[in-house]
Design an enzyme around this catalytic site. Structure first.
Site, mmCIF file in Angstrom:
data_model
loop_
_atom_site.group_PDB
_atom_site.id
_atom_site.type_symbol
_atom_site.label_atom_id
_atom_site.label_comp_id
_atom_site.label_asym_id
_atom_site.label_seq_id
_atom_site.Cartn_x
_atom_site.Cartn_y
_atom_site.Cartn_z
ATOM 1 N N HIS A 193 89.731 107.497 102.056
ATOM 2 C CA HIS A 193 90.488 108.318 101.116
ATOM 3 C C HIS A 193 89.548 109.287 100.413
ATOM 4 O O HIS A 193 88.573 108.868 99.774
ATOM 5 C CB HIS A 193 91.173 107.407 100.086
ATOM 6 C CG HIS A 193 92.250 108.074 99.312
ATOM 7 N ND1 HIS A 193 92.431 107.876 97.954
ATOM 8 C CD2 HIS A 193 93.224 108.935 99.692
ATOM 9 C CE1 HIS A 193 93.475 108.588 97.547
ATOM 10 N NE2 HIS A 193 93.968 109.234 98.587
ATOM 11 N N ASP A 197 94.408 108.686 94.020
ATOM 12 C CA ASP A 197 95.852 108.878 93.830
ATOM 13 C C ASP A 197 96.255 108.372 92.451
ATOM 14 O O ASP A 197 95.882 107.259 92.048
ATOM 15 C CB ASP A 197 96.637 108.109 94.895
ATOM 16 C CG ASP A 197 96.568 108.778 96.257
ATOM 17 O OD1 ASP A 197 96.095 109.928 96.326
ATOM 18 O OD2 ASP A 197 96.987 108.144 97.241
ATOM 19 N N HIS A 272 103.558 110.952 94.142
ATOM 20 C CA HIS A 272 102.296 110.619 93.466
ATOM 21 C C HIS A 272 101.467 111.905 93.398
ATOM 22 O O HIS A 272 101.847 112.927 93.980
ATOM 23 C CB HIS A 272 101.521 109.527 94.234
ATOM 24 C CG HIS A 272 100.955 109.976 95.547
ATOM 25 N ND1 HIS A 272 101.733 110.157 96.687
ATOM 26 C CD2 HIS A 272 99.677 110.312 95.915
ATOM 27 C CE1 HIS A 272 100.974 110.548 97.697
ATOM 28 N NE2 HIS A 272 99.721 110.658 97.246
ATOM 29 N N HIS A 274 97.791 113.352 94.478
ATOM 30 C CA HIS A 274 96.503 113.182 95.162
ATOM 31 C C HIS A 274 95.540 114.165 94.517
ATOM 32 O O HIS A 274 95.767 115.378 94.511
ATOM 33 C CB HIS A 274 96.648 113.482 96.659
ATOM 34 C CG HIS A 274 95.329 113.430 97.380
ATOM 35 N ND1 HIS A 274 94.767 112.256 97.807
ATOM 36 C CD2 HIS A 274 94.468 114.428 97.734
ATOM 37 C CE1 HIS A 274 93.601 112.516 98.405
ATOM 38 N NE2 HIS A 274 93.407 113.836 98.359
#
Length: 300
Positions: A193, A197, A272, A274
């Site tokens: 990742h 998030d 959400h 990011h």
């Protein structure tokens, strides 16, 4: 809309309706003058009806809405800006909620959206004599609404200035990280990742973490709608999967200024935010975003 007046003929007694005279030749019915007078009054009142009929087409034409067919890459903020919709994407979403559904970030190609004010129909007709009293009653309500709107604007402005006073802030209120930076998994092309998030329901205000200049704002493939900002220290911050954008490329922003609303556009499993911090404007130059915020005094 005031009810249309009804013309009523004056009732007359059995004597005034006619006088029955009996004679050797038979019965004779005499018609009274009052009956003719009532008929004449009805004829004078009749022409008033076409006046209302003439105002109806004008009202319909004035309130006729336009429609727009959604194409690939569209989002509500873009459509509202391109077609100069008063009230922005919020007004566009409100007018088309029955088409779009509960998530403003999910619009599909082929959807037919209404642009601008919806037709108001009979409300546009010329006011009757009773209208002035209605207008007088509604005037205080409008005056009362004005201070409320001013107060809301001041509240929004003060919130932004308080965040900007320290220069740096978290990208969302009550920041809660749901997926950490460098979390591993096959879901990401890099194998890990590249950002953090933040928990954010669709429509949550997304803010610039600090003063800077917008270097890109728009659609970016798997990131969906994104904003990338270059800050005074030469670093870049990225905000992805937004449902709407409120800034444009080249625009200068302050810390805490709203730049868009969270959503679930692009390659996303649900609403959400990011968030990335980079050494350059593009993918592949990421650094730990939480460590960066903390280095600028932001508590997360």
């Amino acid at each position: 809309m005031p009810a249309k007046g009804k013309h009523r003929r004056t009732k007359t007694g059995p004597i005034s309706r006619g006088v029955l005279a009996a004679g050797t030749g038979g019965a004779v019915l005499a018609l009274p003058l009052i009956g003719a007078t009532g008929a004449h009054a009805a004829e004078q009142a009749a022409p008033a009806k076409p006046v209302a009929a003439q105002s109806a087409p004008a009202a319909a034409a004035k309130g006729s809405p336009k429609t727009y067919s959604v194409v690939s890459g569209d989002y509500l903020a873009k459509i509202a800006a391109d077609h100069k919709v008063k009230g922005g994407w919020q007004k566009l979403y409100k007018d088309n909620r029955d088409v779009v559904g509960g998530n403003p970030s999910l619009i599909l190609p082929g959807m037919k959206l209404t642009l601008g004010a919806k037709a108001s129909g009979p409300a546009e007709a010329a006011p009757s004599k009773a209208a002035p009293s209605t207008a007088k009653k509604s005037a205080p309500a409008e005056k009362a609404a004005a201070p409320a709107q001013e107060a809301a604007a001041k509240t929004t402005g003060s919130g932004a200035s308080e965040s900007a006073s320290s220069g740096w802030t978290a990208p969302v209120e009550n920041a809660n990280v749901t997926t950490q930076y460098r979390a591993s998994g096959a879901s990401w092309s890099s194998g890990y990742h590249t950002g953090s998030d933040f928990q954010a329901a669709s429509g949550t205000s997304v803010r610039s973490i600090g003063e800077g200049t917008v270097v890109s704002a728009g659609w970016s493939g798997s990131y969906g709608n994104e904003v990338v900002i270059q800050h005074s220290d030469g670093m870049y911050s990225q905000y992805a999967h937004l449902s709407s954008l409120e800034v444009t490329t080249g625009q200068t922003v302050t810390g805490g200024q709203q730049i868009g609303l969270s959503g679930s556009t692009g390659n996303s499993t649900g609403p959400h935010l990011h968030f990335e911090v980079r050494t350059g404007p593009s993918y592949g130059s990421d650094v730990d975003p939480i460590a960066y915020l903390r280095s600028h005094g932001v508590s997360i």
